[in-house]
Design a protein around this motif. Structure first.
Motif, short mmCIF file in Angstrom:
data_model
loop_
_atom_site.label_atom_id
_atom_site.label_comp_id
_atom_site.label_asym_id
_atom_site.label_seq_id
_atom_site.Cartn_x
_atom_site.Cartn_y
_atom_site.Cartn_z
N HIS A 265 -19.22 -7.02 5.10
CA HIS A 265 -18.19 -6.45 6.59
C HIS A 265 -18.82 -6.15 7.42
O HIS A 265 -18.70 -6.51 8.71
CB HIS A 265 -17.57 -5.40 5.87
CG HIS A 265 -16.34 -5.79 5.09
ND1 HIS A 265 -15.65 -4.82 4.34
CD2 HIS A 265 -16.08 -7.02 4.34
CE1 HIS A 265 -14.67 -5.80 3.53
NE2 HIS A 265 -14.86 -6.92 3.51
N THR B 183 -20.32 -6.46 -0.67
CA THR B 183 -19.31 -6.89 0.34
C THR B 183 -19.20 -5.91 1.53
O THR B 183 -18.79 -6.35 2.67
CB THR B 183 -17.91 -6.65 -0.50
OG1 THR B 183 -17.87 -7.55 -1.51
CG2 THR B 183 -16.71 -6.93 0.35
N THR C 99 0.81 -1.29 0.04
CA THR C 99 -0.07 -0.04 -0.13
C THR C 99 0.98 1.36 -0.08
O THR C 99 0.55 2.19 -0.58
CB THR C 99 -1.07 0.02 1.11
OG1 THR C 99 -1.86 -1.22 1.20
CG2 THR C 99 -1.79 1.23 1.31
N TYR D 140 -15.13 1.62 11.09
CA TYR D 140 -15.01 1.26 9.98
C TYR D 140 -16.28 2.15 9.11
O TYR D 140 -15.91 2.45 7.78
CB TYR D 140 -15.55 -0.15 10.08
CG TYR D 140 -15.80 -0.83 8.53
CD1 TYR D 140 -14.89 -1.66 8.02
CD2 TYR D 140 -16.92 -0.57 7.78
CE1 TYR D 140 -15.03 -2.33 6.57
CE2 TYR D 140 -17.15 -1.27 6.73
CZ TYR D 140 -16.08 -1.86 6.06
OH TYR D 140 -15.93 -2.55 4.66
N SER E 293 -13.79 1.38 -3.39
CA SER E 293 -13.19 1.82 -4.52
C SER E 293 -13.87 1.58 -5.82
O SER E 293 -14.04 2.06 -6.73
CB SER E 293 -11.83 1.86 -4.83
OG SER E 293 -11.45 0.38 -5.01
N ARG E 294 -14.33 0.32 -5.72
CA ARG E 294 -15.15 -0.42 -6.73
C ARG E 294 -16.75 -0.26 -6.88
O ARG E 294 -17.43 -0.74 -7.52
CB ARG E 294 -14.94 -1.81 -6.60
CG ARG E 294 -13.50 -2.22 -6.79
CD ARG E 294 -13.00 -3.79 -7.10
NE ARG E 294 -13.80 -4.67 -5.93
CZ ARG E 294 -12.93 -4.73 -4.94
NH1 ARG E 294 -11.45 -4.41 -5.04
NH2 ARG E 294 -13.32 -5.84 -4.04
N THR F 4 -7.85 1.41 -3.14
CA THR F 4 -8.42 0.24 -3.73
C THR F 4 -9.47 -0.56 -2.63
O THR F 4 -9.74 -0.02 -2.01
CB THR F 4 -7.08 -0.80 -3.89
OG1 THR F 4 -6.41 -1.27 -2.39
CG2 THR F 4 -5.98 -0.27 -4.71
N GLY F 5 -9.97 -1.62 -3.09
CA GLY F 5 -10.61 -2.45 -2.08
C GLY F 5 -12.31 -2.22 -2.71
O GLY F 5 -12.77 -1.65 -3.60
N PRO F 6 -13.11 -2.64 -1.85
CA PRO F 6 -14.32 -2.87 -2.26
C PRO F 6 -15.20 -1.37 -2.40
O PRO F 6 -15.86 -1.20 -3.36
CB PRO F 6 -15.19 -3.51 -1.12
CG PRO F 6 -14.21 -3.60 -0.20
CD PRO F 6 -13.15 -3.31 -0.57
#
Length: 298
Positions: A240, A236, A211, A252, A230-231, A226-228
């Motif tokens: 979590h 997801t 990272t 979180y 960012s998409r 990055t990660g969920p």
């Protein structure tokens, strides 16, 4: 340059190590602590702050924020009535404070300012003062002296006005304190499967270093996201939230909402995806607050 230090903690000791031949002396909270630190740092031990100030060109107050005003008042009381005009530049090294704690010294005519290394100090280190940025403020003479001192270390001075000091310090906290907090939470969660905190750190370290490599390669750090989130992967994120231990749910959600805003700016998600993500996170945080409220009522 003759340098004096009042409060030889991690930051103060780092300045002593960075200027070993220029340090006039140090003064700590007690005589015993002063003697111990003086022996450790090979510096002269002073018992009188005013006497140290009289023998210095630059005096750094590297004490706790809440001690700055009392230390300044005590110094000013001891220095009042000196026959010689004030020459010593006196700086505090707080990131959050403006110059108001140094007002008693300024009224006596001493050049005063602030000098804050934008760095974290887990232990004293001369190297950590080199090649960094340092926030400076003060009257004209103090700012010039601070800038010279910073450049002597191969570092870069930059000006942060008094009204922005708290926001500047908050930015530094995000970059240091809260990064450590996020990493510590990840380590606690990961240790469930690795069996120990040490093994969790070994498992996570390549991810952390990867990272940081991504961040180093980008002048705009948010583009390394990055990660969920960012998409726009709301499914997801919802999963979590369903399994997240309650005490980590609030951080979180807070980081998730901030990440969603960055992802929208990065144009990796749409407005609709952003709204879905923030709604899910807000609902989860709202339920968390409601549960806390109900518990407090009982």
């Amino acid at each position: 340059m003759r340098l004096g230090i009042i409060g030889a903690g991690r930051v103060g000791a780092s300045f002593v190590l960075a200027f070993p031949s220029d340090v006039e002396g140090i003064l700590c909270s007690t005589e015993e602590h002063t003697r111990q630190m003086a022996r450790r740092l090979h510096a002269a031990a002073y018992t009188d702050g005013a006497e140290l100030a009289r023998h210095c060109d630059v005096l750094l107050l590297t004490v706790r924020d809440d001690a700055l005003a009392p230390v300044s008042r005590e110094l000013a009381a001891s220095l009042t009535g000196d026959a010689l005009p004030p020459q010593t530049c006196i700086f505090h090294c707080s990131g959050a404070m403006d110059l108001s704690p140094l007002e008693p010294l300024s009224r006596l005519g001493y050049p005063v300012g602030s000098l804050h290394p934008l760095q974290s100090f887990a232990e004293p280190s001369a190297d950590r003062l080199k090649g960094i940025y340092m926030a400076v403020d003060g009257d004209e003479r103090a700012k010039a002296v601070a800038a010279d001192l910073v450049r002597t270390l191969g570092s870069t001075p930059f000006f942060v006005p008094p009204e922005d000091r708290m926001l500047y310090h908050a930015a530094a906290c995000f970059c240091s304190n809260y990064v450590v907090t996020a990493l510590a939470i990840a380590q606690k969660l990961m240790s469930r499967w690795t069996g120990s905190a040490g093994a969790a750190s070994q498992a996570l370290r390549p991810l952390v270093e990867g990272t940081m490599d991504n961040v180093r390669q980008r002048p705009l750090w948010q583009t390394a996201l990055t990660g969920p989130v960012s998409r726009g992967d709301a499914g997801t994120v919802a999963k979590h939230l369903a399994v997240m231990p309650e005490k980590w749910l609030q951080p979180y959600c807070a980081f998730g909402c901030a990440a969603a805003d960055l992802a929208l700016e990065n144009e990796t998600i749409t407005e609709k995806q952003h709204d879905t993500l923030t709604r899910i996170l807000a609902m989860a945080e709202g339920v968390h607050h409601e549960q806390e409220s109900n518990q407090s009522d009982h």
